[in-house]
Design an enzyme around this catalytic site. Structure first.
Site, short mmCIF file in Angstrom:
data_model
loop_
_atom_site.label_atom_id
_atom_site.label_comp_id
_atom_site.label_asym_id
_atom_site.label_seq_id
_atom_site.Cartn_x
_atom_site.Cartn_y
_atom_site.Cartn_z
N HIS A 176 3.03 5.25 9.85
CA HIS A 176 2.34 6.41 10.45
C HIS A 176 3.33 7.26 11.26
O HIS A 176 3.32 8.48 11.18
CB HIS A 176 1.24 5.94 11.42
CG HIS A 176 0.09 5.25 10.77
ND1 HIS A 176 -0.37 4.01 11.16
CD2 HIS A 176 -0.73 5.62 9.74
CE1 HIS A 176 -1.41 3.66 10.44
NE2 HIS A 176 -1.65 4.61 9.56
N LYS A 218 -16.93 1.91 10.38
CA LYS A 218 -15.71 1.14 10.11
C LYS A 218 -15.49 0.20 11.28
O LYS A 218 -15.48 0.67 12.43
CB LYS A 218 -14.51 2.10 10.00
CG LYS A 218 -13.89 2.13 8.63
CD LYS A 218 -12.65 2.99 8.64
CE LYS A 218 -12.05 3.06 7.24
NZ LYS A 218 -10.90 3.95 7.20
N ARG A 227 1.35 6.05 -0.08
CA ARG A 227 2.31 4.97 -0.33
C ARG A 227 2.53 4.73 -1.81
O ARG A 227 3.53 4.18 -2.21
CB ARG A 227 1.81 3.67 0.31
CG ARG A 227 2.03 3.62 1.80
CD ARG A 227 1.13 2.61 2.45
NE ARG A 227 -0.26 3.05 2.36
CZ ARG A 227 -1.22 2.67 3.20
NH1 ARG A 227 -0.95 1.83 4.17
NH2 ARG A 227 -2.44 3.12 3.07
N SER A 280 -1.93 -1.19 7.85
CA SER A 280 -2.50 -1.74 9.10
C SER A 280 -3.28 -3.03 8.85
O SER A 280 -3.17 -3.99 9.62
CB SER A 280 -3.42 -0.72 9.77
OG SER A 280 -2.70 0.44 10.13
P1 ADP Z 1 -7.55 5.85 7.02
O1 ADP Z 1 -8.48 4.75 7.42
O2 ADP Z 1 -8.05 7.21 7.29
O3 ADP Z 1 -6.91 5.71 5.66
P2 ADP Z 1 -5.07 4.91 8.13
O4 ADP Z 1 -4.75 4.70 9.57
O5 ADP Z 1 -5.11 3.70 7.28
O6 ADP Z 1 -6.39 5.71 8.12
O7 ADP Z 1 -4.04 5.94 7.52
C1 ADP Z 1 -3.89 7.25 7.99
C2 ADP Z 1 -2.99 8.00 7.04
O8 ADP Z 1 -1.67 7.43 7.10
C3 ADP Z 1 -3.40 7.90 5.57
O9 ADP Z 1 -3.12 9.13 4.94
C4 ADP Z 1 -2.52 6.81 5.01
O10 ADP Z 1 -2.32 6.95 3.63
C5 ADP Z 1 -1.24 7.08 5.81
N1 ADP Z 1 -0.38 5.90 5.88
C6 ADP Z 1 -0.69 4.67 6.34
N2 ADP Z 1 0.36 3.83 6.25
C7 ADP Z 1 1.38 4.55 5.72
C8 ADP Z 1 2.75 4.26 5.35
N3 ADP Z 1 3.26 3.04 5.50
N4 ADP Z 1 3.49 5.26 4.82
C9 ADP Z 1 2.94 6.49 4.65
N5 ADP Z 1 1.67 6.83 4.96
C10 ADP Z 1 0.90 5.88 5.49
#
Ligand code: ADP
Length: 160
Positions: free
Chosen positions: A17, A41, A90, A128
């Site tokens: 992130h 969620k 990803r 996460s």
């Molecule tokens: P959500 O529940 O909205 O998917 P996340 O916190 O899981 O929220 O992710 C927020 C954003 O960050 C999403 O667009 C996700 O694809 C991106 N993201 C999460 N981990 C990574 C990573 N390792 N590399 C690039 N983007 C990421």
């Protein structure tokens, strides 16, 4: 002014992130990290905890702010006249989900443009949910999340 938002659960924030935040902050004038407060969620960290961690983590970038939002993302964007929504991808699995999400947002508000940023190869395995699982078994997450997040995870899963 070219303003954008980066919405997500951030439960918790990872180096993946932060990499997207750093890169987006170098492109846009202002970037708002929107912490989704979604009652459907179940999150490990409260929205307040997730926001507080992000506030610390984005300190290096003065044009980045953090807010909690408990409604539709498009409503946040309309209210502030922000058109650009940044999402990280990803791989192909992320892309198919993100593509559908962007279509839905476009249907709700045609002015919104979703910008996809591909992950840095160093972070493409960071997720996460997997990090929480690893932390729950007291595994070492120090290469995946910043120290303050690692400490917070440690506290949540501390053996009594
Ligand atoms: P959500 O529940 O909205 O998917 P996340 O916190 O899981 O929220 O992710 C927020 C954003 O960050 C999403 O667009 C996700 O694809 C991106 N993201 C999460 N981990 C990574 C990573 N390792 N590399 C690039 N983007 C990421």
């Amino acid at each position: 002014m070219l303003n954008a938002i980066f919405p997500g659960s951030f439960d918790p924030a990872t180096f993946g992130h932060l990499d997207i935040i750093e890169r987006a902050a170098s492109i846009f004038d202002e970037l708002v990290v929107v912490v989704a407060d979604n009652p459907n969620k179940s999150c490990l960290f409260s929205s307040g905890e997730r926001k507080a961690m992000l506030v610390e983590l984005v300190r290096p970038w003065p044009n980045v702010s953090v807010v909690v939002w408990g409604n539709l993302i498009v409503e946040y964007m309309k209210g502030r006249n922000i058109r650009i929504l940044v999402r990280g991808v990803r791989g192909v699995n992320d892309f198919s989900y993100e593509f559908e999400l962007s279509m839905m947002n476009k249907a709700l508000s045609p002015r919104i443009e979703t910008i996809f940023m591909t992950t840095d190869p160093r972070y493409f395995v960071l997720r996460s949910s997997a990090i929480k699982e690893l932390a729950s078994f007291h595994g070492d997450v120090s290469a995946m999340v910043p120290p303050l997040v690692a400490e917070a995870l440690e506290k949540k899963y501390r053996r009594d």
